[in-house]
Scaffold this motif. Structure first.
Motif, mmCIF file in Angstrom:
data_model
loop_
_atom_site.group_PDB
_atom_site.id
_atom_site.type_symbol
_atom_site.label_atom_id
_atom_site.label_comp_id
_atom_site.label_asym_id
_atom_site.label_seq_id
_atom_site.Cartn_x
_atom_site.Cartn_y
_atom_site.Cartn_z
ATOM 1 N N SER A 34 25.367 4.818 -10.159
ATOM 2 C CA SER A 34 25.454 6.181 -9.643
ATOM 3 C C SER A 34 26.427 6.251 -8.475
ATOM 4 O O SER A 34 26.491 5.331 -7.658
ATOM 5 N N PRO A 35 27.159 7.356 -8.400
ATOM 6 C CA PRO A 35 28.122 7.489 -7.300
ATOM 7 C C PRO A 35 27.407 7.741 -5.970
ATOM 8 O O PRO A 35 26.402 8.440 -5.925
ATOM 9 N N SER A 36 27.919 7.145 -4.908
ATOM 10 C CA SER A 36 27.382 7.388 -3.574
ATOM 11 C C SER A 36 28.045 8.655 -3.026
ATOM 12 O O SER A 36 29.092 9.049 -3.510
ATOM 13 N N PRO A 37 27.418 9.306 -2.049
ATOM 14 C CA PRO A 37 26.212 8.934 -1.319
ATOM 15 C C PRO A 37 24.944 9.275 -2.103
ATOM 16 O O PRO A 37 24.928 10.189 -2.913
ATOM 17 N N LEU A 38 23.880 8.517 -1.795
ATOM 18 C CA LEU A 38 22.603 8.743 -2.462
ATOM 19 C C LEU A 38 21.482 8.109 -1.658
ATOM 20 O O LEU A 38 21.725 7.320 -0.742
ATOM 21 N N TYR A 39 20.270 8.486 -2.021
ATOM 22 C CA TYR A 39 19.061 7.914 -1.442
ATOM 23 C C TYR A 39 18.214 7.340 -2.576
ATOM 24 O O TYR A 39 18.286 7.809 -3.702
ATOM 25 N N PHE A 40 17.413 6.325 -2.258
ATOM 26 C CA PHE A 40 16.360 5.940 -3.188
ATOM 27 C C PHE A 40 15.140 5.459 -2.415
ATOM 28 O O PHE A 40 15.246 4.953 -1.311
ATOM 29 N N VAL A 41 13.977 5.693 -3.031
ATOM 30 C CA VAL A 41 12.687 5.403 -2.407
ATOM 31 C C VAL A 41 12.105 4.162 -3.058
ATOM 32 O O VAL A 41 12.114 4.025 -4.273
ATOM 33 N N GLU A 42 11.577 3.265 -2.230
ATOM 34 C CA GLU A 42 10.959 2.030 -2.716
ATOM 35 C C GLU A 42 9.539 1.932 -2.158
ATOM 36 O O GLU A 42 9.342 1.991 -0.943
ATOM 37 N N PHE A 43 8.573 1.776 -3.032
ATOM 38 C CA PHE A 43 7.182 1.575 -2.625
ATOM 39 C C PHE A 43 7.008 0.096 -2.283
ATOM 40 O O PHE A 43 7.386 -0.772 -3.058
ATOM 41 N N THR A 44 6.436 -0.202 -1.099
ATOM 42 C CA THR A 44 6.289 -1.602 -0.690
ATOM 43 C C THR A 44 4.843 -2.054 -0.563
ATOM 44 O O THR A 44 4.602 -3.236 -0.355
ATOM 45 N N GLY A 45 3.885 -1.137 -0.689
ATOM 46 C CA GLY A 45 2.498 -1.573 -0.646
ATOM 47 C C GLY A 45 1.548 -0.502 -0.143
ATOM 48 O O GLY A 45 1.962 0.516 0.397
ATOM 49 N N SER A 46 0.265 -0.782 -0.353
ATOM 50 C CA SER A 46 -0.781 0.107 0.147
ATOM 51 C C SER A 46 -1.959 -0.755 0.574
ATOM 52 O O SER A 46 -2.104 -1.894 0.132
ATOM 53 N N GLU A 47 -2.784 -0.175 1.429
ATOM 54 C CA GLU A 47 -3.978 -0.891 1.895
ATOM 55 C C GLU A 47 -5.039 0.119 2.291
ATOM 56 O O GLU A 47 -4.724 1.209 2.774
ATOM 57 N N PRO A 48 -6.303 -0.240 2.088
ATOM 58 C CA PRO A 48 -7.380 0.654 2.519
ATOM 59 C C PRO A 48 -7.351 0.804 4.037
ATOM 60 O O PRO A 48 -7.042 -0.150 4.760
ATOM 61 N N SER A 49 -7.640 1.987 4.492
ATOM 62 C CA SER A 49 -7.652 2.258 5.922
ATOM 63 C C SER A 49 -8.753 3.270 6.229
ATOM 64 O O SER A 49 -8.525 4.267 6.907
ATOM 65 N N ASN A 50 -9.950 2.999 5.710
ATOM 66 C CA ASN A 50 -11.071 3.916 5.856
ATOM 67 C C ASN A 50 -11.487 4.065 7.319
ATOM 68 O O ASN A 50 -11.386 3.128 8.109
ATOM 69 N N SER A 51 -11.961 5.255 7.637
ATOM 70 C CA SER A 51 -12.576 5.482 8.946
ATOM 71 C C SER A 51 -14.090 5.484 8.733
ATOM 72 O O SER A 51 -14.559 5.209 7.629
ATOM 73 N N LYS A 52 -14.837 5.834 9.766
ATOM 74 C CA LYS A 52 -16.297 5.889 9.627
ATOM 75 C C LYS A 52 -16.730 7.021 8.694
ATOM 76 O O LYS A 52 -17.798 6.958 8.104
ATOM 77 N N THR A 53 -15.882 8.031 8.573
ATOM 78 C CA THR A 53 -16.296 9.212 7.811
ATOM 79 C C THR A 53 -15.430 9.526 6.596
ATOM 80 O O THR A 53 -15.818 10.352 5.772
ATOM 81 N N THR A 54 -14.262 8.918 6.486
ATOM 82 C CA THR A 54 -13.364 9.264 5.380
ATOM 83 C C THR A 54 -12.817 8.044 4.649
ATOM 84 O O THR A 54 -12.577 7.013 5.256
ATOM 85 N N TYR A 55 -12.609 8.253 3.361
ATOM 86 C CA TYR A 55 -11.895 7.267 2.549
ATOM 87 C C TYR A 55 -10.410 7.551 2.711
ATOM 88 O O TYR A 55 -9.959 8.678 2.492
ATOM 89 N N ARG A 56 -9.670 6.514 3.116
ATOM 90 C CA ARG A 56 -8.252 6.688 3.371
ATOM 91 C C ARG A 56 -7.482 5.474 2.871
ATOM 92 O O ARG A 56 -8.008 4.358 2.859
#
Length: 137
Positions: A34-56
């Motif tokens: 693809s010709p520049s300029p351009l952007y692309f998004v890369e997913f690098t990970g996820s992790e649980p980060s729950n609080s006392k009251t919410t699933y996050r």
């Protein structure tokens, strides 16, 4: 079990925000031809980060900026600035999810592509998404 945010929905939301605000194409893969300029998004990970009251869950993504070939860093710095300004507004997620926090972690790399001589910047973001409340039994 509560449904967590799909990685696809997260990436689509980021792509939409970037494309709507910058007017440039944002891919979800490394676009070699693809010709520049351009952007692309890369997913690098996820992790649980729950609080006392919410699933996050905390999601980490990288936004890659690839500028035109130039003798100056001005085009890549302008692309970085455009993403920084664009991402000051929250992304829009499906209605079942709450964006709790959208954090910009800075530019993690800035270099020249050796094969094409294009400038390449890598920007790091973290999204904290809530998807349900905890209840006592």
């Amino acid at each position: 079990m509560l449904k967590q945010l799909s990685i696809t929905d997260l990436i689509c939301a980021v792509q939409k925000r970037i494309e709507d605000c910058t007017g440039m194409r944002c891919y979800d893969f490394t676009p070699y031809d693809s010709p520049s300029p351009l952007y692309f998004v890369e997913f690098t990970g996820s992790e649980p980060s729950n609080s006392k009251t919410t699933y996050r869950t905390a999601y980490n993504i990288l936004i890659h900026c690839i500028s035109d070939v130039a003798d100056s860093s001005v085009p890549i710095l302008k692309m970085i600035q455009d993403v920084e300004e664009t991402m000051t507004e929250d992304i829009e997620l499906p209605s079942d999810f709450d964006l709790i926090m959208q954090t910009y972690n800075g530019v993690s790399a800035l270099y020249n592509e050796t094969q094409t001589n294009e400038k390449h910047a890598v920007m790091s973001f973290r999204f904290l998404v809530g998807y349900g409340f905890m209840t006592k039994d």
